[in-house]
Every structure is written in structure tokens, then in C-alpha cells.
Design a protein around this motif. Structure first.
Motif, PDB file in Angstrom:
ATOM      1  N   HIS A 263      26.185  63.976  94.200  1.00  0.00           N
ATOM      2  CA  HIS A 263      26.991  63.379  95.256  1.00  0.00           C
ATOM      3  C   HIS A 263      27.596  62.080  94.748  1.00  0.00           C
ATOM      4  O   HIS A 263      26.967  61.356  93.983  1.00  0.00           O
ATOM      5  N   PHE A 264      28.792  61.772  95.202  1.00  0.00           N
ATOM      6  CA  PHE A 264      29.351  60.452  94.926  1.00  0.00           C
ATOM      7  C   PHE A 264      30.398  60.114  95.995  1.00  0.00           C
ATOM      8  O   PHE A 264      30.987  61.006  96.616  1.00  0.00           O
ATOM      9  N   ARG A 265      30.620  58.822  96.175  1.00  0.00           N
ATOM     10  CA  ARG A 265      31.587  58.338  97.160  1.00  0.00           C
ATOM     11  C   ARG A 265      32.645  57.531  96.403  1.00  0.00           C
ATOM     12  O   ARG A 265      32.308  56.548  95.732  1.00  0.00           O
ATOM     13  N   PRO A 266      33.938  57.918  96.480  1.00  0.00           N
ATOM     14  CA  PRO A 266      34.985  57.150  95.797  1.00  0.00           C
ATOM     15  C   PRO A 266      35.072  55.727  96.327  1.00  0.00           C
ATOM     16  O   PRO A 266      34.608  55.424  97.440  1.00  0.00           O
ATOM     17  N   ASP A 267      35.649  54.853  95.536  1.00  0.00           N
ATOM     18  CA  ASP A 267      35.832  53.464  95.939  1.00  0.00           C
ATOM     19  C   ASP A 267      36.628  53.372  97.242  1.00  0.00           C
ATOM     20  O   ASP A 267      37.621  54.113  97.426  1.00  0.00           O
ATOM     21  N   LYS A 268      36.198  52.457  98.138  1.00  0.00           N
ATOM     22  CA  LYS A 268      36.875  52.144  99.400  1.00  0.00           C
ATOM     23  C   LYS A 268      36.884  53.325 100.372  1.00  0.00           C
ATOM     24  O   LYS A 268      37.639  53.321 101.354  1.00  0.00           O
ATOM     25  N   SER A 269      36.077  54.338 100.073  1.00  0.00           N
ATOM     26  CA  SER A 269      35.963  55.460 101.003  1.00  0.00           C
ATOM     27  C   SER A 269      34.728  55.217 101.866  1.00  0.00           C
ATOM     28  O   SER A 269      33.591  55.225 101.372  1.00  0.00           O
ATOM     29  N   LEU A 270      34.936  55.001 103.152  1.00  0.00           N
ATOM     30  CA  LEU A 270      33.836  54.622 104.041  1.00  0.00           C
ATOM     31  C   LEU A 270      33.064  55.838 104.530  1.00  0.00           C
ATOM     32  O   LEU A 270      31.862  55.744 104.795  1.00  0.00           O
ATOM     33  N   GLU A 271      33.715  56.966 104.662  1.00  0.00           N
ATOM     34  CA  GLU A 271      33.061  58.129 105.251  1.00  0.00           C
ATOM     35  C   GLU A 271      33.066  59.350 104.320  1.00  0.00           C
ATOM     36  O   GLU A 271      32.091  60.084 104.255  1.00  0.00           O
ATOM     37  N   SER A 272      34.174  59.560 103.613  1.00  0.00           N
ATOM     38  CA  SER A 272      34.308  60.772 102.810  1.00  0.00           C
ATOM     39  C   SER A 272      33.422  60.724 101.570  1.00  0.00           C
ATOM     40  O   SER A 272      33.319  59.690 100.899  1.00  0.00           O
ATOM     41  N   THR A 273      32.768  61.837 101.269  1.00  0.00           N
ATOM     42  CA  THR A 273      31.966  61.987 100.049  1.00  0.00           C
ATOM     43  C   THR A 273      32.351  63.282  99.354  1.00  0.00           C
ATOM     44  O   THR A 273      32.845  64.224  99.994  1.00  0.00           O
ATOM     45  N   PHE A 274      32.130  63.309  98.070  1.00  0.00           N
ATOM     46  CA  PHE A 274      32.412  64.506  97.274  1.00  0.00           C
ATOM     47  C   PHE A 274      31.122  65.002  96.636  1.00  0.00           C
ATOM     48  O   PHE A 274      30.195  64.214  96.351  1.00  0.00           O
ATOM     49  N   GLN A 275      31.057  66.293  96.430  1.00  0.00           N
ATOM     50  CA  GLN A 275      29.931  66.921  95.763  1.00  0.00           C
ATOM     51  C   GLN A 275      30.462  67.745  94.566  1.00  0.00           C
ATOM     52  O   GLN A 275      31.411  68.514  94.726  1.00  0.00           O
ATOM     53  N   VAL A 276      29.860  67.529  93.408  1.00  0.00           N
ATOM     54  CA  VAL A 276      30.179  68.322  92.216  1.00  0.00           C
ATOM     55  C   VAL A 276      28.992  69.231  91.964  1.00  0.00           C
ATOM     56  O   VAL A 276      27.868  68.748  91.741  1.00  0.00           O
ATOM     57  N   SER A 277      29.219  70.540  92.007  1.00  0.00           N
ATOM     58  CA  SER A 277      28.127  71.509  91.896  1.00  0.00           C
ATOM     59  C   SER A 277      28.404  72.461  90.742  1.00  0.00           C
ATOM     60  O   SER A 277      29.528  72.972  90.591  1.00  0.00           O
ATOM     61  N   THR A 278      27.371  72.685  89.964  1.00  0.00           N
ATOM     62  CA  THR A 278      27.436  73.676  88.885  1.00  0.00           C
ATOM     63  C   THR A 278      26.478  74.809  89.205  1.00  0.00           C
ATOM     64  O   THR A 278      25.283  74.572  89.438  1.00  0.00           O
ATOM     65  N   LEU A 279      26.979  76.044  89.215  1.00  0.00           N
ATOM     66  CA  LEU A 279      26.163  77.210  89.525  1.00  0.00           C
ATOM     67  C   LEU A 279      25.762  77.896  88.219  1.00  0.00           C
ATOM     68  O   LEU A 279      26.628  78.354  87.460  1.00  0.00           O
TER      69      LEU A 279
END
Length: 596
Positions: A263-279
Motif C-alpha cells: 500500500h502507498f499514498r501519493p503526496d498530498k493525497s488525503l484520502e486516495s490510496t493505491f495498492q500494487v499487487s503481484t500474483l
């Protein structure tokens, strides 16, 4: 007992059985045992390494994606405070042309689109009803009803990451949205910066396993296999309590996988988060070790079988090659040096055969050289006798010919006939030049002088029915040419082109200098040559076995001399139109006195 077994094994068994037994005891059985141990251990190591490698790769992916998203955030910040864009949107315009000119004066997005590969396109949805182009779009009532638009307006300038439809293409894209306000805090519109799918692809294209980028655990915004973009990520833990990274076992597309999630949250992003998943598909990862485990034993068993076949093939091939070598040596000993059989390979047997072939060729070459030398010696003696005779004749004929022509010229002078005297004088110079020449290059000026004498004689012969023109570049006169190459072409033009013409005839000789060559053009306005005859002449010119009829120096001879003296890329070219005339083109290299 051991001595008896040893004696039986070493003395009574055939060589192939001995080799097979030693191979099984010393090689085959140890390989089977070691192979089983290594294959089993490899299966466990591969699974651990795959998980560890996936963890390391996801860390790298996270850093690269952070960089991409942070750059997009920086662009949004720069556009948010861009005074040109606000001035463009807040000004009042009297006409459509004024709006168009304003767009041209403030190319707000051009530099960002040009220098930032992370951005696919930038669109600003204006509240003001202005001209819509590829970047500035009027936000009508339908656009204002879109969820992403309302969310951006409700957050009043805060950054929001959304997965939305691009206005013009209709494609789904990951975008950063932000409401932009003017000087008086009135809403100017919503800025949408679309992330380039190619940039996301470049981040994950080197990964071995399938990679997903998801937004807020709700939607897949990128799939390395382009199969599930826009779907809900069923392989993630729903509503995680924290943003820690984890590895879980899941079933995805009817197969067991290990999912490595960051999981990570981009700079200045208060709510949105991104997930990088490897299957990591367990069956796929273990497929290769399992195959190696199975193939390992098959290879060993196959190797045992092949080794027996190879021993038999080796013995048979060895015997066959030795027999060929023996038969060849017997032929050489009998005096037959034409070795027809060949022994392939690069071992000692083939080396002996090649040495024998080299010896036979050397002996045959010596025999041929002695034989050819005798033939050449006899030919040389015969030519020497012919040359002696010609030299004797050449000592008599030229002097007799020159004296006779000079006597005729003096008679013409005494009889006050200058025209005949002029003809005889030019003929005498031509004959002297032709008889005294050797088969070596001469200055082009000398060859031009001979051609001029010849043309003057023909002009006196035909009178007003014949004229000529010579156009020689000064630079071309500095080079040399082999003799009797141009004069036969001129003579051919007069005999075959002009003599049968009732009207006045004309010959134009042009000599020009090119980069590495000299072009000589002989053009006449004679009767020309029919197309079929022209093709036959052109065919005979390049035929090495063709010989000119009689004693005439034909075009074939000139062409062959050019190629013999200068090389294959030089020669004579011929073109003719029946009733209009013929053009001959000679191409020769530049030869100066320094190259003779």
C-alpha cells in the motif's frame, strides 16, 4: 571370488559390455541419486525465491509509481497557481476570434504534455461557456452530473485520484482531478490530468508475474495482462485496518496464488490510496521444477540408451572412415591423384586425409605446371617467329608507304592541286600515327588529332553533304586513353549511318569529365538502326565468344577492348532510332601520366 569375477569381467566379456558396465556403476547410478536429491531441493528453493523476488520487485514498483504520481501532483500544483490559465478563463471576449487568439497566446498545457511522459493528456472542464478544444472543454449539465466532477467540486481544490472516462476518446483512464478557483474565489472549472497507460506499462512490463495497480481497494486501474482493468479486485483483503504490506493465499481465476500487496499514498493525497499487487501462481512457479524433476530422470535414462547407440555408431564410423582413407592411399600409390572420396570431421583421421589430399594436389599441380610450361614454350616460339616476320615487314612497309605518300603530295603541290596535297598530308599523318602506336595509353589530345584528320578527309570526300562538330572539355585533355577506341566508332557512324543517307550528314563528338570517369559521346543523324538489329548488335557486343566478320574492327571488339583494359564496369553503350540517328557512349576511367 573377486579375482574370478575380475578375470571374467575383463577377459571374457566384449568391449561394449565392459564399457556399458563401467558406465552404469561409475556414472549412471550416482547421477540418479544426486539428481533426485537436487531436484527435490530445487522445488523448495524456487518457491521461496519467487516470493522473495516478488517482494523486492514490488518495492521497486512502488517507488517508481510514487515518482509518477508525485510528478502528476506537481503538475496539478503548477497548473493550480498558473496565472495565465486563470487570466484566460476569467477574461471576457468580444468574439470567437478573440477566444481563439487567447488560446494561442496561452498554450497552458503544451509544455507539460511535451516534457512529461507521465501525462497522457490534460483537460480542463470550464464553467464558462467558451470554445471547446482538445484541452479546454465546456462543462455542460451532463458533465456536471458526473460523480468525479461533483466530488472534485465538493473537495474545493483538494487532490482526488479517480478512474474516469476520457472525454474525447471514451477510454477509461486513471486521472488526478482538482477544482480550480479564480481571484474572487469563484469556480473556474475542474482540472483532470490523465496518467499515461504507456508509462504504467513501462513500469511493470519487465515483471515475470501478473501485476495489478488498484485504487482504494475498489477498482483495478492497471493490469499487466490487460484482462481485468476496471474490475473489482477480488484478491485483496476487504477494508484492511492499516496500510501494512502483506502476503496472502488466494484463489484467482480458479487457481491458487500467493498475493504480495503493497500500500502507498501519493503526496498530498488525503484520502486516495493505491495498492500494487503481484500474483504468484503456485502451480506455474512449481511447474518448471516439477518438469525438471521428471525430465531429469528421463534424461538420465535416455542418456544410458543413447550412450550404447553412440558407442556402436562410433565404432562403425571409425571403421568406415579408416577404410576410406586406406582405399584413397592405395589410389595415390597407384598414381591416381584425383581423390574423389572425402573423410568428414576434424579429428586425426580427417587431418591425415587432408594432408594426403594436399600432397596429391601438389604433385598434380607440379605435373600440370610442367605440361602447361611446355605448351606455352611451344606457343611462344611460334609467336616469336611470327613477330620476327612482322618486324621485318614493318621495317620495309612504313618507309615505303611514307615515301610514296610524300611523293604524291609533292606531285600535287607541283601541279598546284592543294586539296589533294592536303588529303595526302592528313592521310600520311594518320597512317604514321596508326603504325607507330603501341598498345599503351596515349594522350587524349593525340587521339583527337587522329580523329580530326580522319574527319577532315571524310569532309573533303563528301563535300557539303558532311559536317562535324567536336566539343571537348579542357579538363578532359589532361588524361590518357588507349588508342583506336574512338576512331572505329566514328568510322562505323560514317559507313553505316551517313553513306546511305541522301540528305546532309552530321557527326557530333562530345567529351566530358565526371567524378571518376570520362564520357565520350559520338552522335550522328544517319539512317539509324532497326530495333531488332539493334538488339542483336547489343547482344553480340557482350558475347565473349562472338567474333567480328572479316578484317573490320567491329563494335564487339571495341567493347571487349574497353572491358579488358579498364574493367567490367566500363565499356560501350549504343542507342539508335531508325530514321533519326545513332548515339554511341564510351565510358573510361581517368588515367593520367602518373598512373601509366
Amino acid at each position: 571370488m573377486w579375482k574370478k569375477i575380475s578375470t571374467t569381467f575383463m577377459d571374457h566379456l566384449k568391449v561394449k559390455h565392459k564399457l556399458l558396465g563401467i558406465y552404469l556403476i561409475v556414472t549412471a547410478i550416482p547421477i540418479l541419486m544426486v539428481g533426485a536429491y537436487l531436484n527435490y531441493g530445487t522445488r523448495e528453493i524456487v518457491l521461496k525465491n519467487s516470493i522473495s523476488e516478488a517482494e523486492s520487485n514490488v518495492d521497486k514498483l512502488e517507488l517508481r509509481l510514487q515518482t509518477i504520481f508525485n510528478r502528476v501532483t506537481s503538475i496539478a500544483d503548477m497548473l493550480y497557481i498558473n496565472q495565465n490559465m486563470k487570466e484566460l478563463l476569467e477574461n471576457e471576449y468580444a468574439s470567437t476570434l478573440d477566444v481563439y487568439n487567447a488560446y494561442n497566446r496561452y498554450p497552458v498545457f503544451d509544455d507539460f504534455l511535451k516534457y512529461y511522459d507521465e501525462v497522457d493528456t490534460i483537460q480542463f472542464f470550464m464553467t464558462k461557456d467558451m470554445i471547446t478544444d482538445s484541452n479546454f472543454i465546456y462543462a455542460d449539465s451532463m458533465i456536471k452530473q458526473e460523480a468525479w466532477y461533483q466530488e472534485a467540486v465538493s473537495k474545493r481544490g483538494k487532490l482526488t485520484w479517480v478512474y474516469m472516462t476520457e472525454h474525447w476518446t471514451g477510454n477509461q483512464r486513471l486521472a488526478l482531478t482538482r477544482a480550480v478557483y479564480g481571484q474572487s474565489n469563484d469556480l473556474l472549472g475542474v482540472l483532470a490530468i490523465y496518467v499515461s497507460p504507456d508509462m504504467l506499462k513501462s513500469v511493470v512490463e519487465a515483471e515475470l508475474h501478473q501485476v495489478f495497480i488498484t485504487l482504494d481497494h475498489e477498482i483495478i486501474v492497471f493490469d499487466s495482462k490487460r484482462q481485468h482493468i476496471g474490475e473489482k479486485p477480488s484478491f485483496l483483503v476487504e477494508q484492511p485496518t492499516n496500510l501494512e504490506n502483506y502476503v496472502i493465499d488466494r484463489e484467482f481465476n480458479s487457481e491458487q496464488v500467493k498475493v504480495n500487496v503493497h500500500h502507498f499514498r501519493p503526496d498530498k493525497s488525503l484520502e486516495s490510496t493505491f495498492q500494487v499487487s503481484t500474483l504468484i501462481p503456485i502451480e506455474e512457479v512449481m511447474e518448471e521444477p516439477n518438469q525438471i524433476f521428471s525430465r531429469g530422470f528421463l534424461v538420465i535414462v535416455g542418456a544410458l540408451s543413447i550412450s550404447i547407440v553412440l558407442i556402436g555408431v562410433f565404432i562403425r564410423s571409425f571403421h568406415k572412415r579408416i577404410q576410406k582413407l586406406r582405399r584413397t592411399m592405395y589410389q595415390v600409390a597407384k598414381g591416381n591423384f584425383q581423390m574423389k572420396q572425402e573423410v568428414g570431421g576434424n579429428d586425426e583421421i580427417s587431418e591425415v586425409y587432408r594432408d594426403l589430399a594436399t600432397t596429391s594436389q601438389s604433385v598434380q599441380r607440379i605435373i600440370d605446371e610442367v605440361y602447361i610450361h611446355k605448351i606455352k614454350e611451344e606457343t611462344w616460339k611460334r609467336k616469336q617467329k611470327e613477330m620476327d616476320f612482322k618486324m621485318l615487314a614493318s621495317q620495309i612497309n612504313p618507309h615505303f608507304l611514307y615515301n610514296t605518300l610524300e611523293m604524291i603530295r609533292m606531285k600535287a603541290v607541283l601541279n598546284k592541286d592543294p586539296e589533294v596535297a592536303k588529303i595526302v598530308k592528313m592521310l600520311s599523318k594518320m597512317m604514321r600515327s596508326a603504325l607507330e602506336r603501341t598498345d599503351r595509353p596515349v594522350p587524349i589530345t593525340e587521339e583527337i588529332e587522329v580523329i580530326t584528320h580522319y574527319l577532315e578527309i571524310q569532309k573533303l570526300r563528301f563535300g557539303d553533304k558532311f559536317t562535324y562538330q567536336m566539343e571537348i572539355e579542357e579538363d578532359a585533355k589532361a588524361y590518357h586513353i588507349f588508342p583506336l577506341l574512338i576512331q572505329p566508332i566514328v568510322e562505323n557512324a560514317i559507313i553505316h549511318g551517313l553513306e546511305q543517307k541522301e540528305e546532309a550528314g552530321f557527326i557530333h563528338i562530345k567529351m566530358i569529365e565526371e567524378d571518376k570517369s570520362i564520357l565520350i559521346e559520338v552522335k550522328d543523324n544517319g539512317i539509324g538502326i532497326p530495333r531488332d538489329t539493334l538488339k542483336e548488335i547489343q547482344k553480340n557486343m557482350v558475347n565473349n565468344n562472338y567474333h567480328s566478320e572479316g578484317s573490320r574492327i567491329g563494335l564487339h571488339n571495341v567493347h571487349q577492348r574497353l572491358r579488358l583494359y579498364y574493367g567490367e564496369k566500363y565499356g560501350l553503350q549504343m542507342d539508335s532510332i531508325e530514321g533519326l540517328g545513332t548515339t554511341m557512349m564510351i565510358k573510361i576511367p581517368k588515367i593520367t601520366s602518373n598512373h601509366l
